[in-house]
Write an enzyme that holds these catalytic residues in place. Structure first.
Site, PDB file in Angstrom:
ATOM      1  N   GLU A   1      49.843  23.164  38.125  1.00 37.23           N
ATOM      2  CA  GLU A   1      48.622  23.715  38.723  1.00 37.23           C
ATOM      3  C   GLU A   1      47.889  24.748  38.596  1.00 37.23           C
ATOM      4  OE1 GLU A   1      48.166  24.372  43.928  1.00 37.23           O
ATOM      5  OE2 GLU A   1      50.012  24.972  42.704  1.00 37.23           O
ATOM      6  N   HIS A   2      48.116  25.878  38.045  1.00 34.20           N
ATOM      7  CA  HIS A   2      47.111  26.831  38.497  1.00 34.20           C
ATOM      8  C   HIS A   2      47.773  26.838  35.870  1.00 34.20           C
ATOM      9  CE1 HIS A   2      47.448  26.962  42.190  1.00 34.20           C
ATOM     10  NE2 HIS A   2      46.178  27.074  42.005  1.00 34.20           N
TER      11      HIS A   2
END
Length: 387
Positions: free
Chosen positions: A330-331
Protein backbone atom coordinates in the site's frame (compact mmCIF):
# COMPACT_ATOMS: atom_id res chain seq x y z
CA UNK A 1 10.88 -7.57 15.04
CA UNK A 2 12.62 -10.54 13.44
CA UNK A 3 15.39 -10.04 10.88
CA UNK A 4 15.60 -12.37 7.86
CA UNK A 5 18.21 -12.86 5.17
CA UNK A 6 16.55 -12.59 1.75
CA UNK A 7 16.21 -14.62 -0.37
CA UNK A 8 15.69 -17.63 1.88
CA UNK A 9 12.93 -20.10 2.68
CA UNK A 10 12.32 -18.53 6.09
CA UNK A 11 12.01 -15.08 4.52
CA UNK A 12 9.56 -16.36 1.89
CA UNK A 13 7.36 -17.97 4.54
CA UNK A 14 7.29 -14.77 6.60
CA UNK A 15 6.37 -12.65 3.56
CA UNK A 16 3.60 -15.10 2.67
CA UNK A 17 2.25 -15.03 6.23
CA UNK A 18 2.15 -11.22 6.21
CA UNK A 19 0.47 -11.16 2.79
CA UNK A 20 -2.26 -13.57 3.90
CA UNK A 21 -3.14 -11.78 7.14
CA UNK A 22 -6.71 -10.53 7.44
CA UNK A 23 -7.56 -11.08 3.77
CA UNK A 24 -10.13 -13.86 4.11
CA UNK A 25 -13.61 -13.22 5.50
CA UNK A 26 -15.18 -15.54 8.08
CA UNK A 27 -18.40 -17.12 6.87
CA UNK A 28 -20.18 -16.04 10.06
CA UNK A 29 -19.26 -12.39 9.39
CA UNK A 30 -20.43 -12.62 5.77
CA UNK A 31 -23.77 -14.10 6.91
CA UNK A 32 -24.20 -11.38 9.54
CA UNK A 33 -23.49 -8.59 7.07
CA UNK A 34 -25.77 -10.15 4.46
CA UNK A 35 -28.58 -10.16 7.03
CA UNK A 36 -27.94 -6.49 7.88
CA UNK A 37 -27.97 -5.48 4.21
CA UNK A 38 -31.24 -7.29 3.62
CA UNK A 39 -32.81 -5.83 6.77
CA UNK A 40 -32.03 -2.27 5.67
CA UNK A 41 -32.98 -2.91 2.04
CA UNK A 42 -36.43 -4.09 3.13
CA UNK A 43 -36.92 -2.08 6.31
CA UNK A 44 -35.49 1.32 5.38
CA UNK A 45 -35.20 3.88 8.18
CA UNK A 46 -36.71 1.51 10.73
CA UNK A 47 -34.02 -1.12 10.29
CA UNK A 48 -31.28 1.49 9.95
CA UNK A 49 -32.28 3.09 13.24
CA UNK A 50 -32.50 -0.23 15.06
CA UNK A 51 -28.86 -0.93 14.29
CA UNK A 52 -27.77 2.65 15.00
CA UNK A 53 -29.51 2.65 18.39
CA UNK A 54 -28.09 -0.72 19.30
CA UNK A 55 -24.47 0.03 18.48
CA UNK A 56 -23.99 3.82 18.43
CA UNK A 57 -26.62 6.11 19.98
CA UNK A 58 -29.69 4.84 21.84
CA UNK A 59 -31.70 8.05 21.31
CA UNK A 60 -31.14 8.52 17.58
CA UNK A 61 -34.31 9.01 15.47
CA UNK A 62 -34.95 9.58 11.78
CA UNK A 63 -35.11 13.36 12.28
CA UNK A 64 -31.59 13.25 13.66
CA UNK A 65 -29.99 11.05 10.97
CA UNK A 66 -28.69 14.03 9.00
CA UNK A 67 -26.47 16.69 10.54
CA UNK A 68 -28.19 20.08 10.59
CA UNK A 69 -26.91 23.45 9.40
CA UNK A 70 -26.81 24.52 13.04
CA UNK A 71 -24.46 21.63 13.79
CA UNK A 72 -22.23 22.61 10.86
CA UNK A 73 -22.16 26.25 12.01
CA UNK A 74 -21.33 25.29 15.60
CA UNK A 75 -18.58 22.97 14.37
CA UNK A 76 -16.89 25.74 12.39
CA UNK A 77 -17.02 28.10 15.37
CA UNK A 78 -15.36 25.50 17.60
CA UNK A 79 -12.20 25.17 15.47
CA UNK A 80 -8.89 26.52 16.66
CA UNK A 81 -7.11 28.77 14.15
CA UNK A 82 -4.26 26.25 13.95
CA UNK A 83 -6.54 23.34 13.07
CA UNK A 84 -8.54 25.39 10.56
CA UNK A 85 -5.35 26.49 8.80
CA UNK A 86 -3.97 22.95 8.67
CA UNK A 87 -7.26 21.55 7.33
CA UNK A 88 -7.52 24.19 4.62
CA UNK A 89 -3.92 23.71 3.56
CA UNK A 90 -4.52 19.98 3.22
CA UNK A 91 -7.71 20.59 1.24
CA UNK A 92 -5.91 22.98 -1.13
CA UNK A 93 -3.15 20.44 -1.77
CA UNK A 94 -5.66 17.64 -2.38
CA UNK A 95 -7.64 19.82 -4.81
CA UNK A 96 -4.53 20.91 -6.71
CA UNK A 97 -3.34 17.32 -7.18
CA UNK A 98 -6.70 15.82 -8.11
CA UNK A 99 -7.52 18.53 -10.67
CA UNK A 100 -4.71 17.06 -12.77
CA UNK A 101 -6.53 13.72 -12.94
CA UNK A 102 -9.72 14.83 -14.65
CA UNK A 103 -10.29 12.72 -17.81
CA UNK A 104 -11.49 14.45 -20.96
CA UNK A 105 -14.12 13.70 -23.55
CA UNK A 106 -12.91 13.49 -27.15
CA UNK A 107 -14.22 13.29 -30.70
CA UNK A 108 -12.31 12.09 -33.73
CA UNK A 109 -13.14 12.36 -37.44
CA UNK A 110 -10.33 10.17 -38.67
CA UNK A 111 -12.25 8.66 -41.61
CA UNK A 112 -14.43 10.59 -44.06
CA UNK A 113 -18.06 10.55 -42.99
CA UNK A 114 -17.26 9.00 -39.57
CA UNK A 115 -17.48 10.69 -36.18
CA UNK A 116 -16.33 8.67 -33.16
CA UNK A 117 -15.87 9.80 -29.60
CA UNK A 118 -16.02 9.26 -25.89
CA UNK A 119 -18.12 11.30 -23.48
CA UNK A 120 -16.95 11.49 -19.86
CA UNK A 121 -19.62 12.25 -17.26
CA UNK A 122 -19.55 12.10 -13.45
CA UNK A 123 -21.88 9.81 -11.53
CA UNK A 124 -24.99 11.49 -10.13
CA UNK A 125 -24.45 10.66 -6.45
CA UNK A 126 -21.51 9.44 -4.37
CA UNK A 127 -21.27 8.31 -0.75
CA UNK A 128 -18.09 8.67 1.31
CA UNK A 129 -17.76 6.37 4.31
CA UNK A 130 -15.72 7.80 7.20
CA UNK A 131 -14.95 5.43 10.13
CA UNK A 132 -15.85 6.44 13.66
CA UNK A 133 -12.26 6.62 14.90
CA UNK A 134 -12.39 5.04 18.39
CA UNK A 135 -15.90 6.20 19.16
CA UNK A 136 -15.28 9.66 17.78
CA UNK A 137 -12.16 10.29 19.84
CA UNK A 138 -9.84 10.32 16.80
CA UNK A 139 -11.81 12.04 14.02
CA UNK A 140 -10.58 10.95 10.60
CA UNK A 141 -10.63 14.38 8.98
CA UNK A 142 -8.36 13.30 6.15
CA UNK A 143 -10.81 10.56 5.13
CA UNK A 144 -13.50 13.20 4.58
CA UNK A 145 -11.21 15.32 2.41
CA UNK A 146 -9.71 12.41 0.45
CA UNK A 147 -13.12 10.93 -0.35
CA UNK A 148 -15.19 14.04 -1.03
CA UNK A 149 -12.81 16.41 -2.82
CA UNK A 150 -12.13 14.13 -5.84
CA UNK A 151 -15.89 13.60 -6.19
CA UNK A 152 -16.55 17.35 -6.21
CA UNK A 153 -13.77 17.90 -8.76
CA UNK A 154 -15.32 15.17 -10.92
CA UNK A 155 -18.58 17.13 -10.85
CA UNK A 156 -20.64 14.57 -8.94
CA UNK A 157 -24.09 16.06 -8.45
CA UNK A 158 -24.54 15.06 -4.80
CA UNK A 159 -21.79 13.97 -2.39
CA UNK A 160 -22.73 12.68 1.05
CA UNK A 161 -20.73 11.39 4.02
CA UNK A 162 -21.77 8.54 6.30
CA UNK A 163 -20.06 8.32 9.69
CA UNK A 164 -21.07 6.72 13.00
CA UNK A 165 -22.48 9.16 15.56
CA UNK A 166 -20.98 9.51 19.00
CA UNK A 167 -22.94 8.21 22.00
CA UNK A 168 -24.74 11.55 22.37
CA UNK A 169 -25.87 11.48 18.72
CA UNK A 170 -23.42 14.13 17.54
CA UNK A 171 -20.69 14.05 14.91
CA UNK A 172 -17.23 15.29 15.87
CA UNK A 173 -17.02 18.98 14.87
CA UNK A 174 -13.73 18.41 13.03
CA UNK A 175 -15.52 16.00 10.67
CA UNK A 176 -18.37 18.44 10.05
CA UNK A 177 -15.93 21.27 9.39
CA UNK A 178 -13.99 19.10 6.94
CA UNK A 179 -17.22 18.09 5.20
CA UNK A 180 -18.17 21.74 4.72
CA UNK A 181 -14.67 22.58 3.49
CA UNK A 182 -14.92 19.75 0.93
CA UNK A 183 -18.35 20.86 -0.29
CA UNK A 184 -20.25 17.83 1.02
CA UNK A 185 -24.02 18.06 0.56
CA UNK A 186 -25.07 16.04 3.61
CA UNK A 187 -23.58 14.12 6.55
CA UNK A 188 -25.56 11.10 7.77
CA UNK A 189 -25.07 9.74 11.28
CA UNK A 190 -24.77 6.05 10.52
CA UNK A 191 -21.95 3.54 10.50
CA UNK A 192 -20.85 0.00 9.73
CA UNK A 193 -22.69 -2.32 7.34
CA UNK A 194 -26.07 -0.61 7.87
CA UNK A 195 -24.61 2.65 6.57
CA UNK A 196 -23.35 0.90 3.44
CA UNK A 197 -26.78 -0.68 3.00
CA UNK A 198 -28.55 2.68 3.32
CA UNK A 199 -26.21 4.26 0.75
CA UNK A 200 -26.55 1.35 -1.67
CA UNK A 201 -30.33 0.80 -1.46
CA UNK A 202 -31.67 4.08 -0.09
CA UNK A 203 -34.12 4.61 2.78
CA UNK A 204 -36.89 7.13 3.46
CA UNK A 205 -34.28 9.58 4.75
CA UNK A 206 -31.10 8.54 2.92
CA UNK A 207 -31.19 8.71 -0.91
CA UNK A 208 -29.32 5.89 -2.65
CA UNK A 209 -25.97 6.68 -4.27
CA UNK A 210 -24.16 5.37 -7.33
CA UNK A 211 -20.67 4.92 -5.86
CA UNK A 212 -19.48 4.21 -2.31
CA UNK A 213 -15.87 4.98 -1.35
CA UNK A 214 -13.79 5.14 1.79
CA UNK A 215 -12.13 2.85 4.34
CA UNK A 216 -13.81 0.94 7.15
CA UNK A 217 -13.68 -2.06 9.43
CA UNK A 218 -14.27 -5.68 8.41
CA UNK A 219 -18.07 -5.24 8.37
CA UNK A 220 -17.86 -2.18 6.13
CA UNK A 221 -15.45 -4.00 3.83
CA UNK A 222 -17.69 -7.07 3.54
CA UNK A 223 -20.74 -4.87 2.97
CA UNK A 224 -19.00 -2.98 0.16
CA UNK A 225 -17.98 -6.27 -1.42
CA UNK A 226 -21.56 -7.56 -1.29
CA UNK A 227 -23.18 -4.41 -2.74
CA UNK A 228 -20.58 -4.06 -5.51
CA UNK A 229 -22.53 -4.31 -8.74
CA UNK A 230 -25.58 -2.68 -7.19
CA UNK A 231 -23.33 0.36 -6.78
CA UNK A 232 -19.76 1.06 -7.73
CA UNK A 233 -17.09 0.87 -5.04
CA UNK A 234 -13.51 2.07 -4.86
CA UNK A 235 -11.85 -1.17 -3.72
CA UNK A 236 -11.89 -4.01 -1.20
CA UNK A 237 -9.36 -2.74 1.33
CA UNK A 238 -7.54 -4.86 3.88
CA UNK A 239 -5.34 -3.88 6.83
CA UNK A 240 -2.85 -1.07 6.24
CA UNK A 241 0.80 -1.68 5.40
CA UNK A 242 4.11 0.06 4.78
CA UNK A 243 7.27 -1.30 3.19
CA UNK A 244 10.49 0.69 3.58
CA UNK A 245 13.50 0.18 1.33
CA UNK A 246 16.57 1.58 3.06
CA UNK A 247 20.28 1.66 2.29
CA UNK A 248 23.23 2.69 4.45
CA UNK A 249 22.29 6.38 4.18
CA UNK A 250 19.03 5.92 6.11
CA UNK A 251 18.62 7.14 9.69
CA UNK A 252 17.41 4.18 11.80
CA UNK A 253 15.36 6.57 13.94
CA UNK A 254 13.45 7.65 10.83
CA UNK A 255 12.95 4.02 9.84
CA UNK A 256 11.57 3.15 13.28
CA UNK A 257 9.22 6.15 13.34
CA UNK A 258 7.85 5.32 9.91
CA UNK A 259 7.33 1.64 10.73
CA UNK A 260 5.41 2.65 13.86
CA UNK A 261 3.28 5.17 11.95
CA UNK A 262 1.53 2.19 10.37
CA UNK A 263 1.85 -0.29 13.23
CA UNK A 264 -0.18 1.93 15.56
CA UNK A 265 -3.19 1.79 13.19
CA UNK A 266 -4.24 -1.79 13.80
CA UNK A 267 -2.85 -5.07 15.17
CA UNK A 268 -3.22 -6.43 11.61
CA UNK A 269 -1.20 -3.59 10.04
CA UNK A 270 2.08 -4.69 8.45
CA UNK A 271 5.39 -2.83 8.80
CA UNK A 272 8.24 -4.20 6.69
CA UNK A 273 11.85 -3.05 6.35
CA UNK A 274 13.95 -4.12 3.36
CA UNK A 275 17.57 -3.06 3.65
CA UNK A 276 20.96 -3.72 2.15
CA UNK A 277 22.64 -3.26 5.55
CA UNK A 278 22.14 -5.70 8.43
CA UNK A 279 23.53 -3.08 10.79
CA UNK A 280 20.69 -0.73 9.83
CA UNK A 281 18.12 -3.46 10.56
CA UNK A 282 19.62 -3.98 14.02
CA UNK A 283 19.74 -0.25 14.73
CA UNK A 284 16.14 0.24 13.53
CA UNK A 285 14.99 -2.59 15.78
CA UNK A 286 16.71 -0.95 18.75
CA UNK A 287 15.07 2.39 17.87
CA UNK A 288 11.68 0.67 17.74
CA UNK A 289 12.07 -0.45 21.34
CA UNK A 290 13.04 3.07 22.37
CA UNK A 291 10.20 4.82 20.53
CA UNK A 292 7.30 2.46 21.09
CA UNK A 293 7.04 3.19 24.83
CA UNK A 294 6.10 6.81 24.14
CA UNK A 295 3.17 5.93 21.86
CA UNK A 296 -0.37 6.34 23.23
CA UNK A 297 -1.30 3.25 21.15
CA UNK A 298 1.83 1.29 22.08
CA UNK A 299 -0.05 -1.95 22.81
CA UNK A 300 -1.55 -1.98 19.31
CA UNK A 301 1.77 -1.04 17.71
CA UNK A 302 3.66 -3.71 19.68
CA UNK A 303 1.23 -6.44 18.65
CA UNK A 304 1.36 -5.33 15.02
CA UNK A 305 5.17 -5.34 14.93
CA UNK A 306 5.36 -8.69 16.72
CA UNK A 307 2.91 -10.43 14.38
CA UNK A 308 3.27 -8.59 11.08
CA UNK A 309 6.56 -6.74 11.28
CA UNK A 310 9.83 -7.97 9.81
CA UNK A 311 13.15 -6.81 8.41
CA UNK A 312 14.68 -8.40 5.31
CA UNK A 313 18.36 -8.00 4.51
CA UNK A 314 18.95 -8.12 0.74
CA UNK A 315 22.18 -8.19 -1.30
CA UNK A 316 21.39 -5.06 -3.36
CA UNK A 317 18.73 -2.51 -4.23
CA UNK A 318 17.67 -4.39 -7.37
CA UNK A 319 16.69 -7.31 -5.13
CA UNK A 320 14.92 -4.87 -2.82
CA UNK A 321 12.90 -3.49 -5.75
CA UNK A 322 12.00 -7.02 -6.87
CA UNK A 323 10.82 -7.90 -3.37
CA UNK A 324 8.73 -4.69 -3.23
CA UNK A 325 7.13 -5.43 -6.60
CA UNK A 326 6.23 -8.93 -5.42
CA UNK A 327 4.68 -7.54 -2.22
CA UNK A 328 2.91 -4.64 -4.04
CA UNK A 329 2.54 -2.70 -0.78
CA UNK A 330 0.00 0.00 0.00
CA UNK A 331 2.73 2.45 1.05
CA UNK A 332 6.33 2.23 -0.16
CA UNK A 333 9.10 4.45 1.24
CA UNK A 334 12.44 4.77 -0.52
CA UNK A 335 14.88 5.82 2.22
CA UNK A 336 17.91 5.59 -0.05
CA UNK A 337 20.62 7.98 -1.16
CA UNK A 338 19.25 8.20 -4.74
CA UNK A 339 15.47 7.64 -4.58
CA UNK A 340 14.90 9.06 -8.06
CA UNK A 341 17.24 6.44 -9.47
CA UNK A 342 15.40 3.61 -7.72
CA UNK A 343 11.76 4.53 -8.17
CA UNK A 344 11.59 3.75 -11.95
CA UNK A 345 12.23 0.12 -10.98
CA UNK A 346 9.07 0.02 -8.86
CA UNK A 347 6.00 -1.21 -10.74
CA UNK A 348 3.54 -2.11 -8.01
CA UNK A 349 2.76 0.15 -5.05
CA UNK A 350 -0.23 2.16 -3.90
CA UNK A 351 1.86 5.24 -3.14
CA UNK A 352 5.59 5.98 -3.09
CA UNK A 353 7.43 8.30 -0.70
CA UNK A 354 10.84 9.43 -1.89
CA UNK A 355 13.73 10.30 0.40
CA UNK A 356 14.27 10.78 4.13
CA UNK A 357 11.94 13.77 4.53
CA UNK A 358 8.82 12.24 2.98
CA UNK A 359 7.38 10.03 5.73
CA UNK A 360 4.21 8.11 4.94
CA UNK A 361 1.96 10.27 7.19
CA UNK A 362 2.67 13.25 4.89
CA UNK A 363 0.74 11.35 2.23
CA UNK A 364 -2.00 10.32 4.64
CA UNK A 365 -2.78 13.90 5.60
CA UNK A 366 -1.26 16.73 3.64
CA UNK A 367 0.70 16.21 0.43
CA UNK A 368 -2.22 15.93 -1.99
CA UNK A 369 -2.29 12.44 -3.58
CA UNK A 370 -5.12 10.26 -2.32
CA UNK A 371 -4.65 8.08 0.75
CA UNK A 372 -7.40 5.58 -0.17
CA UNK A 373 -4.99 2.98 -1.53
CA UNK A 374 -4.94 -0.67 -2.61
CA UNK A 375 -3.77 -3.12 0.05
CA UNK A 376 -2.89 -6.82 0.36
CA UNK A 377 -0.97 -6.92 -2.92
CA UNK A 378 -3.82 -5.51 -5.01
CA UNK A 379 -1.56 -2.65 -6.17
CA UNK A 380 -0.59 -5.19 -8.85
CA UNK A 381 -3.82 -4.30 -10.64
CA UNK A 382 -5.44 -1.30 -8.96
CA UNK A 383 -4.59 2.24 -7.92
CA UNK A 384 -5.56 4.97 -5.48
CA UNK A 385 -9.03 6.49 -5.36
CA UNK A 386 -9.11 9.19 -8.04
CA UNK A 387 -11.30 11.63 -9.93
Amino acid sequence: MRIFQYPSEAARKKLDAIARRGVAFKSADVKAVTRILEDVRKGGDGALLRYARRFDCESLDSCGLAATEAEFDAAEKSLTPEFAAAMRRAAENIRAFHRLQAPRSFVTTGRPGTVLGQMVHPVDRAGVYVPGGRGGKTPLVSSVLMGAIPAKIAGVGRVVVATPPRQDGSVHPFLLAAAREAGVDAVYKMGSAWAVAALAYGTETVPRVDVIVGPGNIFVTIAKKLVAGTVGIDMIAGPSEVLIIADGSADPRHVAADLLSQAEHDPLAASILVTTKRGLALAARKALFERIESLPRRDIAAESIRKNGAAFVVPDLDTAAALANAAAPEHLELLVAEPFALFPKIRHAGAMFLGPYTPEPVGDYLAGPNHVLPTAGTARFSSALSV
